[in-house]
Write a protein that holds these residues in place. Structure first.
Motif, PDB file in Angstrom:
ATOM      1  N   HIS A 162       0.830  -1.207   0.000  1.00 56.32           N
ATOM      2  CA  HIS A 162       0.000   0.000   0.000  1.00 56.32           C
ATOM      3  C   HIS A 162       0.865   1.259   0.000  1.00 56.32           C
ATOM      4  CE1 HIS A 162      -3.962  -1.750   0.115  1.00 56.32           C
ATOM      5  NE2 HIS A 162      -3.512  -2.638   0.978  1.00 56.32           N
ATOM      6  N   ALA A 163       1.974   1.232   0.723  1.00 56.07           N
ATOM      7  CA  ALA A 163       2.884   2.384   0.741  1.00 56.07           C
ATOM      8  C   ALA A 163       3.484   2.620  -0.636  1.00 56.07           C
ATOM      9  CB  ALA A 163       3.992   2.168   1.769  1.00 56.07           C
ATOM     10  N   ARG A 164       3.696   1.549  -1.380  1.00 55.65           N
ATOM     11  CA  ARG A 164       4.251   1.645  -2.725  1.00 55.65           C
ATOM     12  C   ARG A 164       3.176   2.034  -3.734  1.00 55.65           C
ATOM     13  NH1 ARG A 164       9.064  -1.761  -4.705  1.00 55.65           N
ATOM     14  NH2 ARG A 164       9.865  -0.601  -2.948  1.00 55.65           N
ATOM     15  N   LYS A 165       1.926   2.094  -3.274  1.00 52.38           N
ATOM     16  CA  LYS A 165       0.777   2.465  -4.108  1.00 52.38           C
ATOM     17  C   LYS A 165       0.570   1.493  -5.266  1.00 52.38           C
ATOM     18  CE  LYS A 165       0.632   7.275  -2.908  1.00 52.38           C
ATOM     19  NZ  LYS A 165       1.667   7.766  -2.125  1.00 52.38           N
ATOM     20  N   CYS A 166       0.647   0.224  -4.928  1.00 48.84           N
ATOM     21  CA  CYS A 166       0.354  -0.794  -5.934  1.00 48.84           C
ATOM     22  C   CYS A 166      -1.102  -0.650  -6.358  1.00 48.84           C
ATOM     23  CB  CYS A 166       0.624  -2.190  -5.369  1.00 48.84           C
ATOM     24  SG  CYS A 166       2.372  -2.462  -5.029  1.00 48.84           S
ATOM     25  N   SER A 167      -1.386  -1.015  -7.571  1.00 46.36           N
ATOM     26  CA  SER A 167      -2.711  -0.847  -8.146  1.00 46.36           C
ATOM     27  C   SER A 167      -3.792  -1.503  -7.300  1.00 46.36           C
ATOM     28  CB  SER A 167      -2.723  -1.473  -9.540  1.00 46.36           C
ATOM     29  OG  SER A 167      -4.028  -1.545 -10.034  1.00 46.36           O
ATOM     30  N   ALA A 168      -4.898  -0.786  -7.139  1.00 52.32           N
ATOM     31  CA  ALA A 168      -6.038  -1.359  -6.406  1.00 52.32           C
ATOM     32  C   ALA A 168      -6.553  -2.584  -7.147  1.00 52.32           C
ATOM     33  CB  ALA A 168      -7.144  -0.325  -6.252  1.00 52.32           C
ATOM     34  N   GLN A 169      -6.397  -2.599  -8.448  1.00 52.87           N
ATOM     35  CA  GLN A 169      -6.795  -3.757  -9.250  1.00 52.87           C
ATOM     36  C   GLN A 169      -5.970  -4.972  -8.838  1.00 52.87           C
ATOM     37  OE1 GLN A 169      -6.330  -3.129 -13.423  1.00 52.87           O
ATOM     38  NE2 GLN A 169      -6.746  -5.240 -13.952  1.00 52.87           N
TER      39      GLN A 169
END
Length: 94
Positions: free
Chosen positions: A76-83
């Motif tokens: 989540h900190a790396r902002k991985c895709s919500a998909q």
């Protein structure tokens, strides 16, 4: 007062990443790859397994839930895709 201190200690002990040295946290963060960037399920399994094994070397007494929660935090900190949320919890086969 004593109950508060004990309960605060239990919460801190249960927090993912608690007890890791800063260098260990950096190494774990560097090991994270967003699952949606990996080419297939086997690559996602290898990536997850590698992370869990590294975490286990740093914290041998940790449990699977702690390892998954810390990986989740880093993803989540790396902002991985919500998909990619469905891909975040790829469990290595036993």
């Amino acid at each position: 007062m004593i109950a508060f201190v004990i309960s605060a200690a239990l919460v801190a002990a249960a927090a993912p990443g608690t007890g890791l040295a800063p260098a260990q946290k950096r190494e774990l963060a560097a090991a994270i790859v967003c699952p949606e960037r990996l080419p297939d399920d086997q690559a996602r399994i290898r990536s997850a397994r590698s992370f869990y094994e590294l975490y286990g070397r740093f914290r041998p007494g940790s449990h699977a839930g702690e390892r998954m929660a810390y990986r989740d935090t880093l993803l989540h900190a790396r902002k991985c895709s919500a998909q990619g949320d469905a891909l975040i919890h790829t469990f290595p086969e036993s």
